[in-house]
Design an enzyme around this catalytic site. Structure first.
Site, PDB file in Angstrom:
ATOM      1  N   LYS A 107      -1.391 -23.527  17.735  1.00  0.00           N
ATOM      2  CA  LYS A 107      -1.069 -24.713  16.927  1.00  0.00           C
ATOM      3  C   LYS A 107      -1.051 -24.364  15.435  1.00  0.00           C
ATOM      4  O   LYS A 107      -0.117 -24.695  14.726  1.00  0.00           O
ATOM      5  CB  LYS A 107      -2.095 -25.836  17.178  1.00  0.00           C
ATOM      6  CG  LYS A 107      -2.214 -26.252  18.632  1.00  0.00           C
ATOM      7  CD  LYS A 107      -3.239 -27.358  18.824  1.00  0.00           C
ATOM      8  CE  LYS A 107      -4.679 -26.942  18.550  1.00  0.00           C
ATOM      9  NZ  LYS A 107      -5.205 -25.914  19.480  1.00  0.00           N
ATOM     10  N   ARG A 136      -8.334 -35.591  19.176  1.00  0.00           N
ATOM     11  CA  ARG A 136      -8.853 -34.771  20.264  1.00  0.00           C
ATOM     12  C   ARG A 136      -9.530 -35.610  21.335  1.00  0.00           C
ATOM     13  O   ARG A 136      -9.977 -35.071  22.349  1.00  0.00           O
ATOM     14  CB  ARG A 136      -9.884 -33.804  19.703  1.00  0.00           C
ATOM     15  CG  ARG A 136      -9.394 -32.386  19.484  1.00  0.00           C
ATOM     16  CD  ARG A 136     -10.549 -31.593  18.892  1.00  0.00           C
ATOM     17  NE  ARG A 136     -10.451 -30.188  19.103  1.00  0.00           N
ATOM     18  CZ  ARG A 136      -9.888 -29.325  18.280  1.00  0.00           C
ATOM     19  NH1 ARG A 136      -9.306 -29.743  17.185  1.00  0.00           N
ATOM     20  NH2 ARG A 136      -9.882 -28.044  18.555  1.00  0.00           N
ATOM     21  N   ARG A 186      -8.803 -13.399  17.499  1.00  0.00           N
ATOM     22  CA  ARG A 186      -8.394 -14.116  16.277  1.00  0.00           C
ATOM     23  C   ARG A 186      -9.289 -13.736  15.097  1.00  0.00           C
ATOM     24  O   ARG A 186     -10.497 -13.641  15.224  1.00  0.00           O
ATOM     25  CB  ARG A 186      -8.483 -15.625  16.519  1.00  0.00           C
ATOM     26  CG  ARG A 186      -8.351 -16.436  15.225  1.00  0.00           C
ATOM     27  CD  ARG A 186      -7.968 -17.870  15.434  1.00  0.00           C
ATOM     28  NE  ARG A 186      -8.830 -18.595  16.336  1.00  0.00           N
ATOM     29  CZ  ARG A 186      -8.551 -19.801  16.820  1.00  0.00           C
ATOM     30  NH1 ARG A 186      -7.432 -20.408  16.477  1.00  0.00           N
ATOM     31  NH2 ARG A 186      -9.376 -20.393  17.631  1.00  0.00           N
ATOM     32  N   ARG A 242     -14.352 -16.468  13.411  1.00  0.00           N
ATOM     33  CA  ARG A 242     -14.990 -17.780  13.413  1.00  0.00           C
ATOM     34  C   ARG A 242     -16.173 -17.778  14.386  1.00  0.00           C
ATOM     35  O   ARG A 242     -16.055 -17.233  15.477  1.00  0.00           O
ATOM     36  CB  ARG A 242     -13.974 -18.843  13.851  1.00  0.00           C
ATOM     37  CG  ARG A 242     -13.034 -19.260  12.730  1.00  0.00           C
ATOM     38  CD  ARG A 242     -11.867 -20.085  13.199  1.00  0.00           C
ATOM     39  NE  ARG A 242     -12.168 -21.066  14.226  1.00  0.00           N
ATOM     40  CZ  ARG A 242     -11.274 -21.886  14.758  1.00  0.00           C
ATOM     41  NH1 ARG A 242     -10.023 -21.856  14.354  1.00  0.00           N
ATOM     42  NH2 ARG A 242     -11.613 -22.735  15.699  1.00  0.00           N
ATOM     43  N   ARG A 291     -15.748 -24.855  24.494  1.00  0.00           N
ATOM     44  CA  ARG A 291     -14.585 -25.531  23.916  1.00  0.00           C
ATOM     45  C   ARG A 291     -13.515 -25.795  24.969  1.00  0.00           C
ATOM     46  O   ARG A 291     -12.848 -26.829  24.925  1.00  0.00           O
ATOM     47  CB  ARG A 291     -13.995 -24.686  22.787  1.00  0.00           C
ATOM     48  CG  ARG A 291     -14.830 -24.790  21.527  1.00  0.00           C
ATOM     49  CD  ARG A 291     -14.573 -23.636  20.618  1.00  0.00           C
ATOM     50  NE  ARG A 291     -13.257 -23.701  20.003  1.00  0.00           N
ATOM     51  CZ  ARG A 291     -12.647 -22.668  19.478  1.00  0.00           C
ATOM     52  NH1 ARG A 291     -13.212 -21.478  19.498  1.00  0.00           N
ATOM     53  NH2 ARG A 291     -11.461 -22.805  18.938  1.00  0.00           N
TER      54      ARG A 291
HETATM   55  P1  ADP Z   1      -8.883 -24.633  17.658  1.00  0.00           P
HETATM   56  O1  ADP Z   1      -7.470 -24.926  17.326  1.00  0.00           O
HETATM   57  O2  ADP Z   1      -9.158 -23.197  17.875  1.00  0.00           O
HETATM   58  O3  ADP Z   1      -9.466 -25.500  18.727  1.00  0.00           O
HETATM   59  P2  ADP Z   1      -9.710 -26.127  15.281  1.00  0.00           P
HETATM   60  O4  ADP Z   1      -9.659 -25.397  14.010  1.00  0.00           O
HETATM   61  O5  ADP Z   1      -8.688 -27.162  15.564  1.00  0.00           O
HETATM   62  O6  ADP Z   1      -9.783 -25.001  16.413  1.00  0.00           O
HETATM   63  O7  ADP Z   1     -11.138 -26.827  15.453  1.00  0.00           O
HETATM   64  C1  ADP Z   1     -12.348 -26.096  15.329  1.00  0.00           C
HETATM   65  C2  ADP Z   1     -13.520 -26.995  15.654  1.00  0.00           C
HETATM   66  O8  ADP Z   1     -13.613 -28.061  14.684  1.00  0.00           O
HETATM   67  C3  ADP Z   1     -13.457 -27.709  17.000  1.00  0.00           C
HETATM   68  O9  ADP Z   1     -13.915 -26.895  18.066  1.00  0.00           O
HETATM   69  C4  ADP Z   1     -14.389 -28.903  16.756  1.00  0.00           C
HETATM   70  O10 ADP Z   1     -15.738 -28.507  16.773  1.00  0.00           O
HETATM   71  C5  ADP Z   1     -14.044 -29.257  15.302  1.00  0.00           C
HETATM   72  N1  ADP Z   1     -12.928 -30.231  15.274  1.00  0.00           N
HETATM   73  C6  ADP Z   1     -11.667 -30.010  14.827  1.00  0.00           C
HETATM   74  N2  ADP Z   1     -10.910 -31.105  14.980  1.00  0.00           N
HETATM   75  C7  ADP Z   1     -11.702 -32.042  15.559  1.00  0.00           C
HETATM   76  C8  ADP Z   1     -11.484 -33.377  16.008  1.00  0.00           C
HETATM   77  N3  ADP Z   1     -10.290 -33.967  15.904  1.00  0.00           N
HETATM   78  N4  ADP Z   1     -12.531 -34.038  16.563  1.00  0.00           N
HETATM   79  C9  ADP Z   1     -13.745 -33.459  16.689  1.00  0.00           C
HETATM   80  N5  ADP Z   1     -14.009 -32.201  16.305  1.00  0.00           N
HETATM   81  C10 ADP Z   1     -13.005 -31.483  15.740  1.00  0.00           C
HETATM   82  P1  ADP Z   2      -4.846 -22.743  17.575  1.00  0.00           P
HETATM   83  O1  ADP Z   2      -4.631 -23.305  16.195  1.00  0.00           O
HETATM   84  O2  ADP Z   2      -4.085 -23.474  18.627  1.00  0.00           O
HETATM   85  O3  ADP Z   2      -6.285 -22.600  17.935  1.00  0.00           O
HETATM   86  P2  ADP Z   2      -3.884 -20.183  16.436  1.00  0.00           P
HETATM   87  O4  ADP Z   2      -2.559 -20.486  15.860  1.00  0.00           O
HETATM   88  O5  ADP Z   2      -5.019 -19.979  15.514  1.00  0.00           O
HETATM   89  O6  ADP Z   2      -4.243 -21.283  17.581  1.00  0.00           O
HETATM   90  O7  ADP Z   2      -3.705 -18.914  17.380  1.00  0.00           O
HETATM   91  C1  ADP Z   2      -4.803 -18.349  18.076  1.00  0.00           C
HETATM   92  C2  ADP Z   2      -4.715 -16.829  18.019  1.00  0.00           C
HETATM   93  O8  ADP Z   2      -3.632 -16.385  18.835  1.00  0.00           O
HETATM   94  C3  ADP Z   2      -4.454 -16.269  16.625  1.00  0.00           C
HETATM   95  O9  ADP Z   2      -5.155 -15.066  16.487  1.00  0.00           O
HETATM   96  C4  ADP Z   2      -2.938 -16.054  16.600  1.00  0.00           C
HETATM   97  O10 ADP Z   2      -2.593 -14.979  15.735  1.00  0.00           O
HETATM   98  C5  ADP Z   2      -2.641 -15.731  18.053  1.00  0.00           C
HETATM   99  N1  ADP Z   2      -1.346 -16.258  18.529  1.00  0.00           N
HETATM  100  C6  ADP Z   2      -0.815 -17.482  18.259  1.00  0.00           C
HETATM  101  N2  ADP Z   2       0.400 -17.614  18.846  1.00  0.00           N
HETATM  102  C7  ADP Z   2       0.638 -16.455  19.502  1.00  0.00           C
HETATM  103  C8  ADP Z   2       1.746 -15.955  20.309  1.00  0.00           C
HETATM  104  N3  ADP Z   2       2.818 -16.716  20.546  1.00  0.00           N
HETATM  105  N4  ADP Z   2       1.629 -14.718  20.804  1.00  0.00           N
HETATM  106  C9  ADP Z   2       0.531 -13.946  20.569  1.00  0.00           C
HETATM  107  N5  ADP Z   2      -0.526 -14.349  19.832  1.00  0.00           N
HETATM  108  C10 ADP Z   2      -0.476 -15.583  19.299  1.00  0.00           C
END
Ligand code: ADP
Ligand code: ADP
Ligand code: ZN
Length: 216
Positions: A13, A88, A127, A160, A171
């Protein structure tokens, strides 16, 4: 254009949103980024939120809704934005609907990026994120030119705390129980589209653009 990117943690995302923001001049609203930034600035909200984030738990709905509400009121979010990581929970989705209704606005599309579990784990464990600007990289799939240093701002990369294996499992469970039900919520309204996230960065991006073309 008011977009919402959905998908499990690690789906891509953030990566896709980075590019969409540049190409379509959208305002990026990522609750995860906002929490991490607030924590980096040692604000009480960020410190409180990080207690939940570290364990892989969700931050409370009222805290999360409030930061989004404030963000949506800023001028740069008036016309075009892309939400990533919010809502979420079904309760957050309802809160978002209320906020948008008050602004006489609504979502254009909800794009769900699908990936299988093995890829999710690989993506999260490899990541690395820039401490300074928040851009995300991957040890194998998106390496930086110089080890541990952000290509764009020169900041230091870190892993992270919630990308450690114990939090990752938590998660994923939370995603399945609390966030996945949202898909039905948006499907019922006819604005949900699926994109296969198992492809290369570029192919996923092209698929998202194709959906946007069809919807706008
Ligand atoms: P990822 O895309 O890897 O799940 P995010 O950066 O979106 O990670 O979120 C990291 C953490 O921040 C989540 O695991 C949660 O603890 C918190 N968080 C983010 N967005 C929300 C939300 N909309 N509601 C509750 N917690 C959130
Ligand atoms: P999210 O915001 O959904 O948690 P990220 O965009 O941070 O996801 O992506 C998670 C990890 O996977 C990052 O390290 C990113 O570089 C990698 N990644 C994202 N999209 C792809 C893809 N299409 N192919 C391979 N690796 C990817
Ligand atoms: Zn950086």
């Amino acid at each position: 254009m008011k977009l919402l990117l959905m998908g499990p943690p690690g789906a891509g995302k953030g990566s896709q949103s980075e590019r969409l923001v540049k190409d379509f001049e959208l305002t990026s609203i990522s609750t995860g980024q906002m929490f991490r930034e607030s924590h980096r600035n040692e604000e009480p909200l960020g410190i409180e939120a990080m207690r939940y984030i570290e364990r892989g738990e969700l931050v409370a709905d009222d805290i999360t809704n409030e930061i989004v509400r404030k963000r949506l009121l800023k001028e740069d979010a008036e016309r075009c934005f892309i939400l990533d990581g919010y809502p979420r929970t079904v309760s957050q989705a309802k809160a978002l609907d209320d906020m948008l209704a008050k602004m006489r606005s609504k979502l254009t599309a909800v794009i769900n990026i699908t990936v299988d579990k093995k890829a999710i784990l690989e993506r999260m464990v490899g990541r690395r994120v820039c401490k300074q600007c928040g851009l995300s990289y991957h040890l194998a799939f998106k390496p930086t030119r110089q080890d541990g240093i952000c290509d764009v701002c020169g900041g230091t990369l870190y892993q992270r705390p919630d990308d450690q294996l114990e939090s990752v499992r938590n998660r994923l469970e939370i995603y399945e129980s609390k966030t996945q039900p949202l898909l039905a919520y948006y499907k019922g309204r006819g604005i949900l589209r699926e994109v296969d996230g198992m492809q290369s960065f570029d192919a996923v991006y092209q698929a998202i653009c194709a959906v946007l073309k069809e919807l706008t």
